[in-house]
Design a protein around this motif. Structure first.
Motif, PDB file in Angstrom:
ATOM      1  N   LEU A   1     -47.642 -13.289  12.883  1.00 27.40           N
ATOM      2  CA  LEU A   1     -46.243 -13.285  12.472  1.00 27.40           C
ATOM      3  C   LEU A   1     -45.330 -13.692  13.622  1.00 27.40           C
ATOM      4  N   ARG A   2     -45.598 -13.168  14.805  1.00 27.96           N
ATOM      5  CA  ARG A   2     -44.747 -13.430  15.962  1.00 27.96           C
ATOM      6  C   ARG A   2     -44.612 -14.917  16.256  1.00 27.96           C
ATOM      7  N   LYS A   3     -45.704 -15.653  16.169  1.00 31.52           N
ATOM      8  CA  LYS A   3     -45.689 -17.085  16.495  1.00 31.52           C
ATOM      9  C   LYS A   3     -45.062 -17.939  15.400  1.00 31.52           C
ATOM     10  N   SER A   4     -44.809 -17.363  14.239  1.00 32.27           N
ATOM     11  CA  SER A   4     -44.231 -18.141  13.140  1.00 32.27           C
ATOM     12  C   SER A   4     -42.707 -18.262  13.244  1.00 32.27           C
ATOM     13  N   PHE A   5     -42.075 -17.487  14.131  1.00 35.35           N
ATOM     14  CA  PHE A   5     -40.625 -17.552  14.286  1.00 35.35           C
ATOM     15  C   PHE A   5     -40.211 -18.757  15.123  1.00 35.35           C
ATOM     16  N   LYS A   6     -39.026 -19.249  14.876  1.00 34.63           N
ATOM     17  CA  LYS A   6     -38.490 -20.398  15.600  1.00 34.63           C
ATOM     18  C   LYS A   6     -38.185 -20.042  17.059  1.00 34.63           C
ATOM     19  N   TYR A   7     -37.839 -18.786  17.339  1.00 31.13           N
ATOM     20  CA  TYR A   7     -37.467 -18.328  18.666  1.00 31.13           C
ATOM     21  C   TYR A   7     -38.489 -17.324  19.178  1.00 31.13           C
ATOM     22  N   GLN A   8     -38.571 -17.208  20.516  1.00 32.37           N
ATOM     23  CA  GLN A   8     -39.453 -16.198  21.092  1.00 32.37           C
ATOM     24  C   GLN A   8     -38.852 -14.811  20.864  1.00 32.37           C
ATOM     25  N   LEU A   9     -39.664 -13.903  20.358  1.00 35.06           N
ATOM     26  CA  LEU A   9     -39.215 -12.543  20.075  1.00 35.06           C
ATOM     27  C   LEU A   9     -40.142 -11.544  20.755  1.00 35.06           C
ATOM     28  N   ASP A  10     -39.590 -10.411  21.188  1.00 37.77           N
ATOM     29  CA  ASP A  10     -40.437  -9.350  21.718  1.00 37.77           C
ATOM     30  C   ASP A  10     -40.509  -8.171  20.756  1.00 37.77           C
ATOM     31  N   GLY A  11     -39.865  -8.318  19.588  1.00 37.03           N
ATOM     32  CA  GLY A  11     -39.906  -7.268  18.581  1.00 37.03           C
ATOM     33  C   GLY A  11     -38.961  -7.578  17.440  1.00 37.03           C
ATOM     34  N   VAL A  12     -38.915  -6.674  16.482  1.00 41.83           N
ATOM     35  CA  VAL A  12     -38.031  -6.821  15.330  1.00 41.83           C
ATOM     36  C   VAL A  12     -37.366  -5.478  15.033  1.00 41.83           C
ATOM     37  N   VAL A  13     -36.252  -5.538  14.319  1.00 46.74           N
ATOM     38  CA  VAL A  13     -35.571  -4.323  13.871  1.00 46.74           C
ATOM     39  C   VAL A  13     -35.585  -4.334  12.349  1.00 46.74           C
ATOM     40  N   ILE A  14     -36.023  -3.241  11.784  1.00 46.95           N
ATOM     41  CA  ILE A  14     -36.051  -3.085  10.330  1.00 46.95           C
ATOM     42  C   ILE A  14     -34.956  -2.101   9.961  1.00 46.95           C
ATOM     43  N   SER A  15     -34.108  -2.494   9.005  1.00 44.79           N
ATOM     44  CA  SER A  15     -33.040  -1.583   8.585  1.00 44.79           C
ATOM     45  C   SER A  15     -32.962  -1.549   7.062  1.00 44.79           C
ATOM     46  N   PHE A  16     -32.404  -0.460   6.554  1.00 42.50           N
ATOM     47  CA  PHE A  16     -32.292  -0.248   5.119  1.00 42.50           C
ATOM     48  C   PHE A  16     -30.929  -0.689   4.607  1.00 42.50           C
ATOM     49  N   GLY A  17     -30.807  -0.795   3.281  1.00 44.94           N
ATOM     50  CA  GLY A  17     -29.564  -1.192   2.640  1.00 44.94           C
ATOM     51  C   GLY A  17     -28.492  -0.112   2.705  1.00 44.94           C
ATOM     52  N   ILE A  18     -27.308  -0.429   2.194  1.00 42.22           N
ATOM     53  CA  ILE A  18     -26.126   0.439   2.275  1.00 42.22           C
ATOM     54  C   ILE A  18     -26.370   1.828   1.685  1.00 42.22           C
ATOM     55  N   GLU A  19     -26.947   1.902   0.490  1.00 41.18           N
ATOM     56  CA  GLU A  19     -27.180   3.207  -0.149  1.00 41.18           C
ATOM     57  C   GLU A  19     -28.116   4.086   0.670  1.00 41.18           C
ATOM     58  N   GLU A  20     -29.206   3.479   1.189  1.00 36.30           N
ATOM     59  CA  GLU A  20     -30.146   4.241   2.005  1.00 36.30           C
ATOM     60  C   GLU A  20     -29.494   4.670   3.314  1.00 36.30           C
ATOM     61  N   ARG A  21     -28.612   3.829   3.857  1.00 39.48           N
ATOM     62  CA  ARG A  21     -27.925   4.167   5.110  1.00 39.48           C
ATOM     63  C   ARG A  21     -27.080   5.421   4.933  1.00 39.48           C
ATOM     64  N   LYS A  22     -26.366   5.496   3.826  1.00 41.92           N
ATOM     65  CA  LYS A  22     -25.539   6.672   3.561  1.00 41.92           C
ATOM     66  C   LYS A  22     -26.403   7.926   3.451  1.00 41.92           C
ATOM     67  N   ARG A  23     -27.536   7.780   2.761  1.00 41.12           N
ATOM     68  CA  ARG A  23     -28.426   8.915   2.534  1.00 41.12           C
ATOM     69  C   ARG A  23     -29.125   9.363   3.815  1.00 41.12           C
ATOM     70  N   LEU A  24     -29.578   8.415   4.637  1.00 39.02           N
ATOM     71  CA  LEU A  24     -30.330   8.747   5.849  1.00 39.02           C
ATOM     72  C   LEU A  24     -29.432   9.181   7.003  1.00 39.02           C
ATOM     73  N   GLY A  25     -28.233   8.611   7.098  1.00 31.91           N
ATOM     74  CA  GLY A  25     -27.274   9.029   8.115  1.00 31.91           C
ATOM     75  C   GLY A  25     -27.614   8.581   9.536  1.00 31.91           C
TER      76      GLY A  25
END
Length: 116
Positions: free
Chosen positions: A1-25
């Motif tokens: 997966l890492r090599k498939s990106f256009k740019y060099q990356l050292d990691g990724v950030v996964i985030s949830f949608g608006i409703e989940e954000r409100k619930r998780l805080g």
């Protein structure tokens, strides 16, 4: 997966949608609705060609390990941090030593381990 990106990356950030954000805080220092995942650094095996000693501003000798050139994370690496004199002597690093190297933070070449 890492090599498939256009740019060099050292990691990724996964985030949830608006409703989940409100619930998780959030806590005092970061959101509970996202997580950062760092990739395992790419490594390579190479041979030590020598050690260069540099004198720091504070008068300390700092070793730089000179390596047989190797491709690592998109660049040719010829030098790596030797950390300090104690590390060099304790691990018996000298010309001909085989080492595994990686890029700390995908930027700074460092010795990961001593092979032989």
């Amino acid at each position: 997966l890492r090599k498939s990106f256009k740019y060099q990356l050292d990691g990724v950030v996964i985030s949830f949608g608006i409703e989940e954000r409100k619930r998780l805080g959030e806590n005092d220092h970061d959101p509970e609705w996202s997580i950062a995942i760092k990739f395992i650094p790419e490594d390579a095996i190479t041979k030590v060609n020598g050690i260069e000693w540099n004198l720091s501003k504070r008068g300390e000798l700092t070793p730089v390990v000179l390596l047989e050139p190797v491709e690592l994370a998109g660049t040719t690496v010829k030098r790596a941090s030797g950390y300090n004199a104690g590390y060099i002597f304790k691990n018996k690093i000298q010309k001909g030593t085989i080492v595994s190297i990686q890029k700390s933070g995908d930027i700074i070449p460092e010795i990961k381990s001593i092979i032989c």
